[in-house]
Every structure is written in C-alpha cells, then in structure tokens.
Write a protein that holds these residues in place. Structure first.
Motif, PDB file in Angstrom:
ATOM      1  N   ALA A 140      64.757  27.398  94.874  1.00 27.09           N
ATOM      2  CA  ALA A 140      63.972  26.170  94.720  1.00 27.09           C
ATOM      3  C   ALA A 140      64.251  25.244  95.897  1.00 27.09           C
ATOM      4  O   ALA A 140      65.379  25.153  96.379  1.00 27.09           O
ATOM      5  N   LYS A 174      50.429  29.882  83.936  1.00 27.52           N
ATOM      6  CA  LYS A 174      50.720  29.615  85.338  1.00 27.52           C
ATOM      7  C   LYS A 174      51.131  30.908  86.030  1.00 27.52           C
ATOM      8  O   LYS A 174      51.370  31.930  85.401  1.00 27.52           O
ATOM      9  N   THR A 175      51.208  30.850  87.329  1.00 32.16           N
ATOM     10  CA  THR A 175      51.658  32.009  88.092  1.00 32.16           C
ATOM     11  C   THR A 175      53.049  32.413  87.635  1.00 32.16           C
ATOM     12  O   THR A 175      53.881  31.569  87.297  1.00 32.16           O
ATOM     13  N   SER A 176      53.323  33.700  87.603  1.00 24.30           N
ATOM     14  CA  SER A 176      54.596  34.191  87.106  1.00 24.30           C
ATOM     15  C   SER A 176      55.751  33.636  87.930  1.00 24.30           C
ATOM     16  O   SER A 176      55.615  33.314  89.110  1.00 24.30           O
ATOM     17  N   ALA A 177      56.895  33.530  87.273  1.00 21.63           N
ATOM     18  CA  ALA A 177      58.086  33.029  87.959  1.00 21.63           C
ATOM     19  C   ALA A 177      58.473  33.943  89.104  1.00 21.63           C
ATOM     20  O   ALA A 177      58.964  33.491  90.137  1.00 21.63           O
ATOM     21  N   SER A 179      56.435  35.665  91.002  1.00 20.07           N
ATOM     22  CA  SER A 179      55.548  35.382  92.131  1.00 20.07           C
ATOM     23  C   SER A 179      55.983  34.123  92.864  1.00 20.07           C
ATOM     24  O   SER A 179      55.967  34.062  94.098  1.00 20.07           O
ATOM     25  N   ASN A 180      56.374  33.110  92.100  1.00 23.09           N
ATOM     26  CA  ASN A 180      56.849  31.881  92.727  1.00 23.09           C
ATOM     27  C   ASN A 180      58.129  32.127  93.525  1.00 23.09           C
ATOM     28  O   ASN A 180      58.344  31.545  94.593  1.00 23.09           O
ATOM     29  N   ARG A 183      57.245  33.660  96.808  1.00 23.83           N
ATOM     30  CA  ARG A 183      56.574  32.726  97.715  1.00 23.83           C
ATOM     31  C   ARG A 183      57.491  31.588  98.155  1.00 23.83           C
ATOM     32  O   ARG A 183      57.068  30.713  98.900  1.00 23.83           O
ATOM     33  N   SER A 184      58.705  31.574  97.688  1.00 22.19           N
ATOM     34  CA  SER A 184      59.627  30.500  98.041  1.00 22.19           C
ATOM     35  C   SER A 184      60.041  30.613  99.502  1.00 22.19           C
ATOM     36  O   SER A 184      59.941  31.675 100.127  1.00 22.19           O
ATOM     37  N   THR A 206      64.561  29.042  90.184  1.00 24.46           N
ATOM     38  CA  THR A 206      63.313  28.503  90.724  1.00 24.46           C
ATOM     39  C   THR A 206      63.031  27.181  90.032  1.00 24.46           C
ATOM     40  O   THR A 206      63.759  26.775  89.113  1.00 24.46           O
ATOM     41  N   ASP A 207      61.990  26.503  90.446  1.00 20.36           N
ATOM     42  CA  ASP A 207      61.656  25.232  89.799  1.00 20.36           C
ATOM     43  C   ASP A 207      61.210  25.421  88.361  1.00 20.36           C
ATOM     44  O   ASP A 207      61.319  24.501  87.547  1.00 20.36           O
ATOM     45  N   GLU A 208      60.696  26.623  88.025  1.00 16.53           N
ATOM     46  CA  GLU A 208      60.144  26.850  86.697  1.00 16.53           C
ATOM     47  C   GLU A 208      61.084  27.570  85.751  1.00 16.53           C
ATOM     48  O   GLU A 208      61.004  27.401  84.535  1.00 16.53           O
TER      49      GLU A 208
END
Length: 548
Positions: A140, A174-177, A179-180, A183-184, A206-208
């Motif tokens: 994050a 939302k987009t899967s964790a 995937s996030n 993309r970090s 991650t943020d989520e």
C-alpha cells in the motif's frame, strides 16, 4: 431495493487471530519451512522488544519486511530512531502481535556506510528472504510513511452495493485484492522482485485487504461473498505465481526445469523499474546467487545471463530423436554441453544502460523475452569463452571448468571481472545495415543480397533514433568489420535452429550487441510441426571476437 448494503468487505482493523491461523497452518507444510539462516554472514536483526539492532542470535526466527524506500532523505541513519515512519512502526507491531521478536529491515540491519557490509548483504539477500519465517509485504502507498492499513490506522472500508431488478439481484464488486496488489507500485519496483519471489510465507498489506501466500495456500481477509473467489484471485497473481517457487499444481507445464525458471526470473525482472540504473545487477543478484546454490540443479550466471551444464544431454537428444523420428542419438557427456542464455530479444527497442555488457539484458532498459523453444539452443564444448579480469591477470577458461567460481559475479577484489567476453572460434558473417526512409534497418549480406524477410529481427535500440551512438550507415571506427552477425547455438536432430546476434563495432575495436535474428518460417517456436526453417546465413569461422 436499490443501493441495499451487504456485509462489509473487511473490517477496519486487522484480525491478528486470523493471521495467526494462516501462519499456524503453514507449520504443517514442509515446503513452507524457511531455509537455514545459520550460514548468513554478519547478519543483524531488530529486537522489537528492546528496539535495538543486534547480531542475530543462534537459530533466530525472524520476520523480514519488503517495502518501498521512497526518497532516501526520508530515512535517518542507524541506530533505529525512537519514532519510526508508519510502515516500519506497523511492521514492528505486526511482528510482535504474531508472536515473533526479531525483524529484518534492510535500512537498519545493513551498515549503509560500510561498502563491505552492503556488498555482502546484497549478495546474500536472496538467502535472507528465503530464511525468513514470514515476509511482510507493504504493497500500500508509495513510501514508508503510508503504514500498513488496518494496523495503526483503520482501513478505508467500502460497502458493496446491490440493485434489485425483478427477481435478479445485481452485486457490484470491486476489483480483486490480488489485482490491486499486482497494480501496486511495490509490484513494479526492481528491488522488491526477489524479495517476494524467494519468501516462503508472504503477508501482503494492501489498502483493501491482507493477503497471505505461502508455498501451498492462498488466503485473504475479505468477507465471504465480496471477493470474486480464490480462482480469480490466482489468475490475477499469475505472473507472480509463475515466477515463485510454488508447488507443481500452481505452475504451468512450461516451468519444469530450473534453467527455464531462471529465464522466467530474468524476463519478469526486466519489466521492473529502478530509480538508479547502477542497481541493475544488485537488485537481482540475491535471487541469482540463491539459485546457483541449488544442490540438485544449480544455475549460474554471468552478468545476469543464466548458464549451466545441460542436464541429461543423452536423454535430451534421445527424446528429440524419438519425437521427430530418426536414428540412434550420439551420446555425449553432459559436461561438454552448456546452456548460455544469450538468445534474449527486445520486443521493442530499448535504451542502453551504461556499466553493463550489451550481451546481457542488464545492459538495456526495457522488457525482454526468450524464444519458446529455448532448449534447442545448446552450447558445445568447442564454444570457448574467456573472461577478462579487471586486473591485469591471465585470462581464464570459463564455461567448462570454472562454473562454480566464475559463474558468480564478484563485486570487489582481484577476482572481479569485466564486461568483456572473448569468443573463441565463432561463426560470423559481415553484413551492411542501411536505414530505410521509415527508419527500419535493412540487413544486406556480403554478396549483396538482402536478408530473407522470413528472418525475424529484433533491435535492442532504435538505430535511427537521436540517442543512437552510431547510425546504421556508419562504417565503424575500430579495426575490423563494422557490422557482423554472430551465429550462436548448435543445430539439433533433424530440425535446424539458427539464432544470430547482430554486432556493431565500437571505436575501441570491441563489438557490442544491437539486435537479434531468428531464422524461422511459420513461427515454429510456437510448436507448429509443419513449420520450416530458413536457410542459414553463410558464416565463416573467426579465431577471436571481443564483445562488451
């Protein structure tokens, strides 16, 4: 009813009991056991209870942190400050809450002012992460001030939204964790690549959400019904899983050999970004040194180019003969053959990186790839390479007898080697390169014929670009042919496979690589049995060729 609220996707705070459950299950996984850390030299850790940096005690169980440094001026030097930035402070909290005492953070556990200690720790960084009982990945934010969401600061929790249309309920996910995570910024940086790949147990913030990836399992703390499911999460993590040393069921069939594994590392690493080009080798040396110490099938490297004895050559040729039909294979001792991964390509031209050899992917900025049928390119014992030390010392044979010693890049001291290779008994052909009006380079052979258009040519740099050191029309400034194609590899049973490196003469009389040619018709590298190969470029044997 529109805008109906579902259960929260995750709680604002991390559930440490849940994290302990995940790590506890790992104790039953043999493949998740950390490597032995006793061989680590001058190894220091942070004692999170006393908040001091000290030599690691014997049989130390420690947690490692993988994070983004951000601007270096944000960090105070050793010793560990009483008040830390958010990510490091939260990492100390996580370490203690999960029942560990010791934490390894490169900024404080490596003596940053000591060149000797930095060199040593960088070389063994792969072993450090492989020996950690857990690696905390701070995915994050963009710097260490962001913290680990859900630890000292609550996570921003978004509620899922539904809308009822007749008997159908639509749920907005939302987009899967995963995937996030991919993309970090963490997933784009060069230094973090080996840290994530070699760790056995990874706790990703991650943020989520918090993700957990060990060598056997995958978990996240998103609420049931909110996540898109484990299978979709694993698809999002495909590249990470392909590179990581995970169990066979997580891998593709293409990753069966250690050598191909090394190629995947180099390929994936080439897509990463780094702030300082001089770090190109340092940021991957940990993983390269780690796989060179593999007891079953060590893979060595030279300036980041994987090389190794070809395992079971007799069986390999036997399999090739049986596949294509034919006679009895000629048995050859396996130590006489080598794989040397010089046949990488740039899908798009890149930019030259100073201080590194042109024949290594580290010598260029930009992603690289390897032809799929790499195993058909082997190096016979007649392919002699000599390494020229930086010191005025006698050149030594490299491939056949000194793999273990010479395969490791030495950073300092009398054994340090330069970027210059001396190729003995090479097959080369002089060519001429002309630029078309559209900027494309046209290769003409010695007899005046243009290279077969079926040959696929990949340029390492834009020869017509403003930043090119020498335009294609230039004749070169050193002694020798200004442009050469160098045939590498050897042909296998029945099928002919010819790969060529395009070389340009520099003003010091030493060649550098600027392109790569594959002589095929019908893309047989994709496994098409009816594909044919173009006739080879007529080459002559030369006694010596220097490439840097």
């Amino acid at each position: 009813m529109p805008d109906a609220q579902l259960a929260l996707p995750s709680q604002p705070r991390v559930d440490f009991d849940l994290l302990k459950t995940w790590t506890g299950r790992c104790e039953e996984h043999g493949q998740c056991l950390p490597d032995e850390a006793s061989e680590l030299e001058r190894f220091k850790v942070i004692d999170c209870e006393t908040r001091t940096v000290q030599r690691a005690p014997e049989k130390c169980s420690f947690v490692a942190l993988s994070y983004l440094w951000g601007p270096q001026e944000d960090f105070a030097p050793q010793p560990l400050p009483a008040e830390q930035t958010g990510t490091i402070e939260d990492a100390i909290t996580v370490t203690l809450r999960l029942g560990f005492r010791y934490l390894w953070i490169d900024r404080y556990c490596i003596e940053q002012t000591s060149i000797m200690d930095r060199t040593l720790q960088i070389k063994q960084m792969g072993q450090i992460y492989a020996s950690a009982h857990l690696t905390i990945i701070a995915a994050a934010g963009t710097d260490p001030r962001h913290g680990l969401p859900g630890v000292s600061q609550p996570r921003q929790v978004d509620q899922a939204v539904t809308e009822q249309i007749g008997p159908v309920t639509l749920v907005q996910l939302k987009t899967s964790a995963a995937s996030n995570f991919q993309r970090s910024m963490w997933a784009t940086r060069a230094w973090t690549f080996q840290e994530g790949i070699l760790s056995k147990r990874r706790l990703v913030f991650t943020d989520e959400a918090v993700l957990y990836m060990c060598q056997s399992d995958y978990h996240h703390d998103l609420a049931p019904g909110y996540s898109s499911g484990v299978n979709y999460e694993l698809v999002a993590l495909a590249e990470f899983i392909q590179c990581a040393r995970l169990p066979r069921e997580f891998r593709s069939s293409a990753g069966s050999s250690r050598f191909k594994e090394a190629l995947r590392y180099v390929t994936a690493y080439s897509r990463r970004n780094m702030r300082m080009s001089s770090d190109a080798l340092n940021a991957i040396i940990g993983i390269l040194n780690y796989i060179s110490n593999d007891r079953k099938e060590p893979i060595f490297h030279l300036w980041g180019v994987p090389l190794a004895p070809l395992t079971d050559v007799e069986n390999y040729f036997d399999t090739t003969v049986k596949r294509y039909g034919g006679g009895t294979p000629k048995a050859t001792p396996r130590e006489d053959y080598f794989e040397f991964a010089l046949n990488w390509i740039h899908p798009k031209p890149g930019r030259r990186r100073g201080g590194f050899p042109s024949w290594s992917p580290l010598g260029w900025e930009g992603p690289i790839e390897y032809p799929l049928q790499y195993m058909d390119i082997v190096i016979p014992k007649e392919f002699d390479i000599r390494i020229h030390p930086l010191k005025d010392a006698e050149s030594r044979p490299y491939l056949r007898h000194e793999l273990k010693h010479g395969g490791q890049i030495q950073y300092e001291g009398k054994d340090a080697i330069s970027t210059k290779l001396e190729i003995i008994s090479a097959l080369v052909a002089p060519v001429q390169l002309l630029l078309e009006d559209n900027g494309d380079a046209r290769i003409t052979l010695k007899d005046g014929t243009t290279l077969d258009p079926e040959f696929e040519t990949y340029w390492d740099e834009d020869l017509g670009g403003r930043d090119s050191n020498m335009k294609a029309e230039d004749t070169g400034r050193g002694e020798g042919e200004p442009w050469l194609v160098w045939q590498i590899g050897c042909k296998t049973v029945r099928k002919r496979r010819y790969h060529y490196v395009v070389l340009r003469l520099g003003n010091d009389g030493i060649y550098e690589r600027v392109g790569f040619i594959i002589a095929w018709k019908g893309r047989s590298d994709a496994g098409l049995l009816d594909a044919t190969w173009a006739d080879p470029i007529p080459c002559d044997r030369t006694e010596s060729l220097f490439i840097a």
